[in-house]
Design a protein around this motif. Sequence first.
Motif, mmCIF file in Angstrom:
data_model
loop_
_atom_site.group_PDB
_atom_site.id
_atom_site.type_symbol
_atom_site.label_atom_id
_atom_site.label_comp_id
_atom_site.label_asym_id
_atom_site.label_seq_id
_atom_site.Cartn_x
_atom_site.Cartn_y
_atom_site.Cartn_z
ATOM 1 N N LEU A 115 -14.271 -7.603 -6.242
ATOM 2 C CA LEU A 115 -14.162 -6.438 -5.367
ATOM 3 C C LEU A 115 -14.151 -5.212 -6.261
ATOM 4 O O LEU A 115 -13.370 -5.147 -7.211
ATOM 5 N N PRO A 158 -14.645 -0.643 -6.490
ATOM 6 C CA PRO A 158 -14.339 0.546 -5.698
ATOM 7 C C PRO A 158 -15.354 0.794 -4.574
ATOM 8 O O PRO A 158 -16.553 0.610 -4.760
ATOM 9 N N SER A 159 -14.834 1.144 -3.416
ATOM 10 C CA SER A 159 -15.590 1.412 -2.177
ATOM 11 C C SER A 159 -16.123 0.152 -1.526
ATOM 12 O O SER A 159 -16.778 0.215 -0.488
ATOM 13 N N ARG A 187 -15.670 -3.716 0.257
ATOM 14 C CA ARG A 187 -14.753 -4.375 1.191
ATOM 15 C C ARG A 187 -14.991 -5.872 1.142
ATOM 16 O O ARG A 187 -16.117 -6.327 0.970
ATOM 17 N N THR A 193 -9.318 -4.249 -9.381
ATOM 18 C CA THR A 193 -9.492 -3.086 -8.512
ATOM 19 C C THR A 193 -8.271 -2.903 -7.632
ATOM 20 O O THR A 193 -7.859 -3.838 -6.937
ATOM 21 N N GLN A 194 -7.703 -1.705 -7.692
ATOM 22 C CA GLN A 194 -6.628 -1.377 -6.758
ATOM 23 C C GLN A 194 -7.255 -1.244 -5.379
ATOM 24 O O GLN A 194 -8.338 -0.664 -5.223
ATOM 25 N N CYS A 195 -6.614 -1.828 -4.381
ATOM 26 C CA CYS A 195 -7.200 -1.821 -3.043
ATOM 27 C C CYS A 195 -6.143 -1.619 -1.973
ATOM 28 O O CYS A 195 -4.942 -1.696 -2.247
ATOM 29 N N ASP A 196 -6.621 -1.345 -0.780
ATOM 30 C CA ASP A 196 -5.755 -1.209 0.390
ATOM 31 C C ASP A 196 -6.091 -2.310 1.382
ATOM 32 O O ASP A 196 -7.249 -2.743 1.467
ATOM 33 N N LEU A 205 -9.793 -6.144 2.698
ATOM 34 C CA LEU A 205 -9.376 -5.251 1.618
ATOM 35 C C LEU A 205 -10.488 -4.253 1.329
ATOM 36 O O LEU A 205 -11.667 -4.588 1.407
ATOM 37 N N GLU A 206 -10.092 -3.040 0.956
ATOM 38 C CA GLU A 206 -11.049 -2.022 0.531
ATOM 39 C C GLU A 206 -10.658 -1.553 -0.860
ATOM 40 O O GLU A 206 -9.536 -1.104 -1.085
ATOM 41 N N GLY A 207 -11.595 -1.675 -1.801
ATOM 42 C CA GLY A 207 -11.343 -1.272 -3.177
ATOM 43 C C GLY A 207 -11.355 0.238 -3.328
ATOM 44 O O GLY A 207 -12.121 0.932 -2.660
ATOM 45 N N HIS A 208 -10.493 0.743 -4.218
ATOM 46 C CA HIS A 208 -10.423 2.187 -4.441
ATOM 47 C C HIS A 208 -10.578 2.582 -5.900
ATOM 48 O O HIS A 208 -11.381 3.431 -6.231
#
Length: 192
Positions: free
Chosen positions: A15, A17-18, A20, A62-65, A81-84
């Motif tokens: 995963l 950034p940006s 999912r 990857t930090q994700c939400d 999850l969505e990577g940021h």
Amino acid sequence: MLSQEMALLVEDAVLLPSGRIEVRVANPAELKLIARVLKGHFPLAFGALRSNADLPCYITATQCDIIDFHQLEDGSLSVVLEGHQRVKILSAAQQRDGSWIARTLACPNWRHEPIEGEFAIISAALEQFYQVNPDLLDLYSHIHLEDASWVSQRWLEVLPMYNRDKIMLADQPNCHKTMDFVLQLLKSHVDA
């Protein structure tokens, strides 16, 4: 830069950034970990599984939400999850329940770049890939086929490659090597 403690979810996937991804969480330790993240105890990092190493995953994560979740028929949890933010894992410790907590350091994300010239084929091919795989497309509210970094990272997430090779490309300072790699892959497929 300051390091940060994060809950670490490890899967056999990448995963970025940006991006999912939808993952199934059935392990009680991982369910507890997700609960702690949702309660705000820790931010969440997603790492690609790495066997036979000191850490359970590659050092690039990857930090994700957590942007969505629902219970599956078998009682397990499906989490979207969505990577940021790219992060480097400095260390990780396995808790008594089997979950992982990692000390991380933020790394620069690839900057946005327009897709130009012959690289437009990469964007068009990704659009076709999503048409054939609507479940992946449904994860996104917006797709950014004009952005070389976004398109490159989505290809790295879906190509059937070893995680180590994906991470090697993702660790580059920009998307150029990935763009070249995917373009050559598509050209070789067309020429075959």
